[in-house]
Scaffold this motif. Structure first.
Motif, mmCIF file in Angstrom:
data_model
loop_
_atom_site.group_PDB
_atom_site.id
_atom_site.type_symbol
_atom_site.label_atom_id
_atom_site.label_comp_id
_atom_site.label_asym_id
_atom_site.label_seq_id
_atom_site.Cartn_x
_atom_site.Cartn_y
_atom_site.Cartn_z
ATOM 1 N N THR A 32 -77.049 7.321 65.590
ATOM 2 C CA THR A 32 -78.064 7.076 66.624
ATOM 3 C C THR A 32 -79.525 7.156 66.179
ATOM 4 O O THR A 32 -80.393 6.683 66.915
ATOM 5 N N ILE A 33 -79.796 7.718 65.026
ATOM 6 C CA ILE A 33 -81.195 8.084 64.747
ATOM 7 C C ILE A 33 -82.161 6.886 64.776
ATOM 8 O O ILE A 33 -83.312 7.009 65.206
ATOM 9 N N PHE A 34 -81.694 5.692 64.391
ATOM 10 C CA PHE A 34 -82.587 4.514 64.405
ATOM 11 C C PHE A 34 -82.893 4.053 65.831
ATOM 12 O O PHE A 34 -83.871 3.355 66.054
ATOM 13 N N TYR A 35 -82.039 4.442 66.776
ATOM 14 C CA TYR A 35 -82.269 4.040 68.171
ATOM 15 C C TYR A 35 -83.288 4.960 68.840
ATOM 16 O O TYR A 35 -83.634 4.752 70.005
ATOM 17 N N ILE A 36 -83.706 5.983 68.097
ATOM 18 C CA ILE A 36 -84.628 6.988 68.638
ATOM 19 C C ILE A 36 -85.931 6.992 67.841
ATOM 20 O O ILE A 36 -86.965 7.406 68.337
ATOM 21 N N SER A 37 -85.861 6.483 66.624
ATOM 22 C CA SER A 37 -86.951 6.674 65.668
ATOM 23 C C SER A 37 -88.244 5.929 66.023
ATOM 24 O O SER A 37 -88.260 4.693 66.147
ATOM 25 N N PRO A 38 -89.378 6.646 66.115
ATOM 26 C CA PRO A 38 -90.675 5.983 66.295
ATOM 27 C C PRO A 38 -91.054 5.109 65.094
ATOM 28 O O PRO A 38 -91.779 4.130 65.237
ATOM 29 N N ILE A 39 -90.522 5.464 63.907
ATOM 30 C CA ILE A 39 -90.847 4.692 62.697
ATOM 31 C C ILE A 39 -90.167 3.317 62.758
ATOM 32 O O ILE A 39 -90.782 2.284 62.495
ATOM 33 N N ILE A 40 -88.884 3.315 63.136
ATOM 34 C CA ILE A 40 -88.148 2.039 63.267
ATOM 35 C C ILE A 40 -88.799 1.183 64.350
ATOM 36 O O ILE A 40 -88.926 -0.045 64.211
ATOM 37 N N LEU A 41 -89.244 1.842 65.425
ATOM 38 C CA LEU A 41 -89.921 1.138 66.516
ATOM 39 C C LEU A 41 -91.151 0.387 65.975
ATOM 40 O O LEU A 41 -91.373 -0.793 66.269
ATOM 41 N N MET A 42 -91.923 1.089 65.121
ATOM 42 C CA MET A 42 -93.131 0.494 64.531
ATOM 43 C C MET A 42 -92.772 -0.661 63.598
ATOM 44 O O MET A 42 -93.423 -1.708 63.606
ATOM 45 N N MET A 43 -91.721 -0.449 62.786
ATOM 46 C CA MET A 43 -91.326 -1.493 61.822
ATOM 47 C C MET A 43 -90.913 -2.766 62.552
ATOM 48 O O MET A 43 -91.278 -3.876 62.165
ATOM 49 N N GLY A 44 -90.144 -2.595 63.634
ATOM 50 C CA GLY A 44 -89.714 -3.764 64.411
ATOM 51 C C GLY A 44 -90.894 -4.448 65.078
ATOM 52 O O GLY A 44 -91.010 -5.688 65.026
ATOM 53 N N ALA A 45 -91.779 -3.638 65.661
ATOM 54 C CA ALA A 45 -92.940 -4.201 66.366
ATOM 55 C C ALA A 45 -93.809 -5.022 65.413
ATOM 56 O O ALA A 45 -94.353 -6.065 65.800
ATOM 57 N N ALA A 46 -93.920 -4.574 64.149
ATOM 58 C CA ALA A 46 -94.727 -5.294 63.164
ATOM 59 C C ALA A 46 -94.146 -6.671 62.850
ATOM 60 O O ALA A 46 -94.825 -7.539 62.305
ATOM 61 N N GLU A 47 -92.862 -6.872 63.191
ATOM 62 C CA GLU A 47 -92.229 -8.190 63.000
ATOM 63 C C GLU A 47 -92.045 -8.915 64.333
ATOM 64 O O GLU A 47 -91.356 -9.934 64.395
ATOM 65 N N GLY A 48 -92.584 -8.337 65.399
ATOM 66 C CA GLY A 48 -92.445 -8.963 66.728
ATOM 67 C C GLY A 48 -91.060 -8.766 67.325
ATOM 68 O O GLY A 48 -90.607 -9.567 68.138
ATOM 69 N N ILE A 49 -90.383 -7.678 66.915
ATOM 70 C CA ILE A 49 -89.018 -7.431 67.399
ATOM 71 C C ILE A 49 -88.988 -6.149 68.235
ATOM 72 O O ILE A 49 -89.514 -5.109 67.813
ATOM 73 N N ALA A 50 -88.388 -6.255 69.404
ATOM 74 C CA ALA A 50 -88.164 -5.051 70.229
ATOM 75 C C ALA A 50 -86.861 -4.414 69.758
ATOM 76 O O ALA A 50 -85.778 -4.969 69.937
ATOM 77 N N THR A 51 -86.972 -3.264 69.107
ATOM 78 C CA THR A 51 -85.795 -2.582 68.543
ATOM 79 C C THR A 51 -85.125 -1.707 69.613
ATOM 80 O O THR A 51 -85.667 -1.515 70.705
ATOM 81 N N GLY A 52 -83.988 -1.144 69.231
ATOM 82 C CA GLY A 52 -83.306 -0.208 70.126
ATOM 83 C C GLY A 52 -84.215 0.953 70.501
ATOM 84 O O GLY A 52 -84.214 1.422 71.637
ATOM 85 N N SER A 53 -85.033 1.401 69.518
ATOM 86 C CA SER A 53 -85.912 2.539 69.788
ATOM 87 C C SER A 53 -87.032 2.158 70.759
ATOM 88 O O SER A 53 -87.489 2.999 71.534
ATOM 89 N N MET A 54 -87.474 0.882 70.729
ATOM 90 C CA MET A 54 -88.479 0.455 71.709
ATOM 91 C C MET A 54 -87.861 0.414 73.111
ATOM 92 O O MET A 54 -88.477 0.848 74.090
ATOM 93 N N ILE A 55 -86.625 -0.074 73.182
ATOM 94 C CA ILE A 55 -85.936 -0.123 74.480
ATOM 95 C C ILE A 55 -85.763 1.295 75.017
ATOM 96 O O ILE A 55 -86.007 1.569 76.194
ATOM 97 N N LEU A 56 -85.371 2.231 74.114
ATOM 98 C CA LEU A 56 -85.191 3.623 74.552
ATOM 99 C C LEU A 56 -86.511 4.223 75.032
ATOM 100 O O LEU A 56 -86.554 4.902 76.062
ATOM 101 N N LEU A 57 -87.591 3.940 74.299
ATOM 102 C CA LEU A 57 -88.896 4.498 74.682
ATOM 103 C C LEU A 57 -89.297 4.020 76.088
ATOM 104 O O LEU A 57 -89.766 4.813 76.909
#
Ligand code: SF4
Ligand code: SF4
Length: 253
Positions: A32-57
Motif C-alpha cells: 500500500t505505501i505508494f497509494y499513500i506516499s506524498p512523493i509518488i503523488l508529486m512524481m505522478g503530478a509532474a507527468e500530469g498523472i493522478a496517482t492512487g496517492s492523489m486520489i487518496l489525498l
C-alpha cells in the motif's frame, strides 16, 4: 440517589480493534505505501498523472469534513509504525511551536504540487497503480531501501518529539485533513467528534496521559471544548477515562 459512574475497561475492545487494524495496516505497507506516499503523488503530478496517492489525498480531504483525522488514529501505516514503536518512546508529544512545522512543509509541498500540475499543463490521466508492479509498491530492493529510510526518519522524529511525533510535527497530509475539518466546521456539517461531560470528571488526568498526541485532554474536558486540530480521534482518552466522561459523538459545532 447518586448516579453510578460508567465503568470502563482500560484495555477496551475498541482500543484492541484499533491496534489490530493498525498492525494490519503496517503489515500491508509493501502493497500500500505508494497509494499513500506524498512523493509518488508529486512524481505522478509532474507527468500530469493522478496517482492512487492523489486520489487518496482528495478522499481524505473530503472525508475529513466528517471524520477529521480519524485516518491518522485508525488506519495510517505511518501512525501504526509510531504506535508499534511507542513502548520505547520516552515521552508523549509536547505542546508548543513544533506542531506548526508541518504547516510549513504542507505549504511547500502543496505549492510545488500546484506548480508541477500547472507546468505540465494539468492532470491528463488517472493511474491508481502508478509506480507499482502488479499493484505492489515495494517491488525491488531499491524501493525497500527508500521506504526503510523514510520509516527510520519517522522513528527518529517520534523518538525526539514524542509518541506520534511525526503526525504532530512533520506530516503534510495531516494539514490537508485539518483544513478539511475547519471547512466542515465553518459550514456547520454534522461530523464525528469527541464529546465530554465535565460533571463526571474527577480530574484524575488519565485521559491526558493516554493521549498519544500529548493533548491536555483533562483541560479540554473541563472547558467542554473537545475540538482541536491535533486530535486524531483515536479514542484512547475515552477508553481510559474511569468515569466515562468522554465519548464519540456526532453533531454540528
Ligand atoms: S484527545 Fe483523545 S481521541 Fe484525540 S488524540 Fe488524544 S487520546 Fe486520541
Ligand atoms: S480520565 Fe476522565 S475523569 Fe480523569 S481527568 Fe480525564 S475526563 Fe476527567
Amino acid at each position: 440517589m447518586t448516579e453510578k459512574p460508567a465503568q470502563k475497561n482500560p484495555a477496551s475492545s475498541r482500543q484492541n480493534i484499533r491496534k489490530w487494524i493498525l498492525i494490519v495496516s503496517f503489515l500491508l505497507i509493501p502493497v500500500t505505501i505508494f497509494y499513500i506516499s506524498p512523493i509518488i503523488l508529486m512524481m505522478g503530478a509532474a507527468e500530469g498523472i493522478a496517482t492512487g496517492s492523489m486520489i487518496l489525498l482528495i478522499l481524505l480531504f473530503v472525508l475529513s469534513f466528517f471524520v477529521a483525522r480519524l485516518w491518522c488514529g485508525w488506519l495510517c501505516p505511518m501512525g501504526a509504525w509510531q504506535e508499534i514503536c511507542s513502548p520505547i518512546m520516552k515521552h508523549t508529544v509536547q505542546e508548543g511551536w513544533r506542531k506548526y512545522i508541518k504547516y510549513g512543509i504542507a505549504a511547500l509541498w502543496l505549492g510545488m504540487l500546484a506548480l508541477s500540475i500547472v507546468t505540465v499543463g494539468g492532470i491528463r490521466s488517472v493511474d491508481p497503480f502508478y509506480g507499482t508492479v502488479n499493484g505492489i509498491s515495494i517491488s525491488s530492493p531499491d524501493v525497500l531501501m527508500v521506504v526503510a529510510v523514510i520509516f527510520a526518519i519517522i522513528f527518529v522524529t517520534a523518538y525526539l518529539a514524542g509518541r506520534r511525533g511525526f503526525c504532530s510535527v512533520l506530516c503534510p497530509m495531516a494539514v490537508v485533513m485539518i483544513i478539511g475539518r475547519k471547512i466542515g466546521n465553518l459550514v456547520n456539517l454534522p461530523a464525528l467528534r469527541l464529546t465530554a461531560d465535565p460533571s463526571r470528571c474527577i480530574d484524575c488526568g488519565k485521559c491526558s496521559k493516554a493521549c498519544p498526541m500529548g493533548l491536555d485532554v483533562n483541560g479540554m474536558v473541563q472547558k467542554g471544548e473537545m475540538e482541536t486540530p491535533e486530535c486524531i480521534l483515536c479514542a484512547s482518552c475515552a477508553d481510559t477515562c474511569p468515569q466515562g466522561a468522554i465519548e464519540y459523538g456526532t453533531g454540528r459545532r
